[in-house]
Design a protein around this motif. Structure first.
Motif, PDB file in Angstrom:
ATOM      1  N   LEU A 110       0.869  -1.172   0.000  1.00  0.00           N
ATOM      2  CA  LEU A 110       0.000   0.000   0.000  1.00  0.00           C
ATOM      3  C   LEU A 110       0.906   1.221   0.000  1.00  0.00           C
ATOM      4  O   LEU A 110       1.728   1.393   0.907  1.00  0.00           O
ATOM      5  N   VAL A 111       0.776   2.066  -1.024  1.00  0.00           N
ATOM      6  CA  VAL A 111       1.625   3.249  -1.152  1.00  0.00           C
ATOM      7  C   VAL A 111       0.811   4.487  -0.782  1.00  0.00           C
ATOM      8  O   VAL A 111      -0.225   4.765  -1.390  1.00  0.00           O
ATOM      9  N   TYR A 112       1.283   5.208   0.227  1.00  0.00           N
ATOM     10  CA  TYR A 112       0.605   6.422   0.698  1.00  0.00           C
ATOM     11  C   TYR A 112       1.361   7.654   0.205  1.00  0.00           C
ATOM     12  O   TYR A 112       2.571   7.776   0.382  1.00  0.00           O
ATOM     13  N   SER A 113       0.636   8.577  -0.406  1.00  0.00           N
ATOM     14  CA  SER A 113       1.258   9.802  -0.915  1.00  0.00           C
ATOM     15  C   SER A 113       1.288  10.875   0.162  1.00  0.00           C
ATOM     16  O   SER A 113       0.260  11.397   0.568  1.00  0.00           O
ATOM     17  N   SER A 114       2.488  11.181   0.627  1.00  0.00           N
ATOM     18  CA  SER A 114       2.682  12.242   1.602  1.00  0.00           C
ATOM     19  C   SER A 114       3.229  13.476   0.894  1.00  0.00           C
ATOM     20  O   SER A 114       3.284  13.517  -0.338  1.00  0.00           O
ATOM     21  N   ALA A 115       3.638  14.479   1.666  1.00  0.00           N
ATOM     22  CA  ALA A 115       4.062  15.748   1.069  1.00  0.00           C
ATOM     23  C   ALA A 115       5.355  16.233   1.698  1.00  0.00           C
ATOM     24  O   ALA A 115       5.483  16.280   2.921  1.00  0.00           O
ATOM     25  N   GLY A 116       6.296  16.615   0.841  1.00  0.00           N
ATOM     26  CA  GLY A 116       7.580  17.105   1.325  1.00  0.00           C
ATOM     27  C   GLY A 116       7.468  18.368   2.155  1.00  0.00           C
ATOM     28  O   GLY A 116       8.310  18.620   3.028  1.00  0.00           O
ATOM     29  N   CYS A 117       6.415  19.161   1.929  1.00  0.00           N
ATOM     30  CA  CYS A 117       6.265  20.413   2.676  1.00  0.00           C
ATOM     31  C   CYS A 117       6.047  20.178   4.166  1.00  0.00           C
ATOM     32  O   CYS A 117       6.283  21.068   4.982  1.00  0.00           O
TER      33      CYS A 117
END
Length: 359
Positions: free
Chosen positions: A125-132
């Motif tokens: 399961l790949v979760y898209s997080s944010a570099g900010c």
């Protein structure tokens, strides 16, 4: 068939947020390059258009939010890979409406993970997080943000808060339930398929002018003034959408459950330079209009370290900014009718807000 895609042969894949900008590009890559695959797309079309979804017998679309009990109940333990890309797009919309951000950015993750926690057949399961969410809040000299950079208590927006909460849940559900979650920490994605004004009105100009790249390109192609906040001194790590989609596929194939990987170019580009490049590449007559710094935005300069992703995933962004811009400009020209129809949907709302501000 490329080795990257061969590993998905015969798989069943769920893409949550699969009608969105990144999601639809990911679905298209898989459907175009894998002969035997079943892709289920779940999307409520809040910030996306159904026309983004590839028309293919390999693709099944289910309209609704992943927080909807009916949608969740339909998910059976039959998926090999799941990509969780649903989000409330993006910082400015979340500041205007933190409750909607919570409902579409935090609850989506929690409810999805709770549904999946006992699944036995799921490989990744790949979760898209944010570099900010982890980038240092500074306008001084930028230092490459690594995966183990400290998480600051002071965040710029509910969006970045929601994204890092999603990472907390990812770690928790992996530890307690062995959910095979891999966190992909996005940098600033751009490219074909990002439609200005896609989806529903969300109460702010950012519904239309929501990201720097498509805004600058459209305004340049139509010879409009290009707005440049804080003289464009901010910098970002821009990554072409095809590169980030391939990074997601590598996260699914090689990513270690419980781990996090930066998906970026590793290159720092200023917003001022970006504006000048777009004007030049599009042959535009646009002028640049200087605006003050956005009060909420303190993430002035940032870019990511991609050493870990390269070492463990074999990931490397291939498309330089100039080539990516040229391809995005060409796509925008070809899809101008769709883009302008989406912008037009919100014209009345924008005019109302403008009149209200003038009173």
């Amino acid at each position: 068939m490329d080795q990257m895609y061969r590993k998905f042969e015969g798989s069943k894949v769920l893409v949550v947020g699969g009608a969105g900008f990144v999601g639809s590009n990911l679905v298209r890559l898989l459907s175009d390059n894998v002969d035997q695959i079943k892709i289920v797309v779940v999307d409520n079309l809040l910030s996306s258009e159904i026309t983004n979804i590839p028309v293919s017998k390999k693709v099944e679309f289910r309209e609704g939010s992943i927080t909807d009990f009916r949608i969740l109940a339909e998910l059976e333990d039959e998926f090999d890979y799941i990509f969780h890309l649903a989000t409330y797009h993006g910082n400015q919309s979340s500041i205007f409406d933190p409750i909607s951000d919570h409902e579409n950015n935090t609850l989506t993750t929690l409810k999805l993970f709770e549904r999946l926690k006992k699944f036995k057949n799921l490989k990744k399961l790949v979760y898209s997080s944010a570099g900010c969410s982890v980038a240092k809040k500074t306008f001084d000299q930028a230092v490459a943000t690594t995966e183990d950079s400290g998480i600051e208590l002071h965040q710029d927006s509910p969006y970045s808060i929601s994204k890092i909460i999603g990472e907390f849940y990812s770690v928790y559900y992996h530890k307690e339930w062995q959910l095979p979650v891999v966190r992909a920490r996005f940098q600033n994605v751009y490219g074909p398929g990002e439609v200005l004004g896609a989806g529903n009105w969300r109460g702010t100009y950012a519904t239309v002018w929501r990201n720097v790249m498509p805004t600058f390109i459209y305004k340049a192609l139509t010879d409009q003034e290009i707005p440049l906040e804080n003289e464009g001194i901010a910098t970002r790590d821009f990554i072409f959408v095809e590169d980030i989609c391939k990074g997601l596929l590598l996260c699914a194939q090689k990513g270690e459950p419980g781990e996090v990987y930066n998906l970026g170019s590793g290159v720092e580009t200023s917003i001022a330079k970006l504006a000048q490049m777009i004007i030049g590449l599009s042959g535009s007559n646009s002028n640049i209009r200087m605006l003050p710094k956005r009060k909420w935005d303190n993430s002035g300069k940032r870019f990511a370290s991609v050493e870990k992703s390269k070492k463990y995933l074999g990931f490397e962004a291939k498309i330089p900014v100039e080539e990516g811009l040229s391809r995005t400009i060409a796509w925008t020209k070809d899809n101008r009718e769709l883009i302008e129809a989406c912008i037009q949907k919100h014209t009345g709302h924008m005019e109302y807000i403008k009149r209200k501000e003038e009173v």
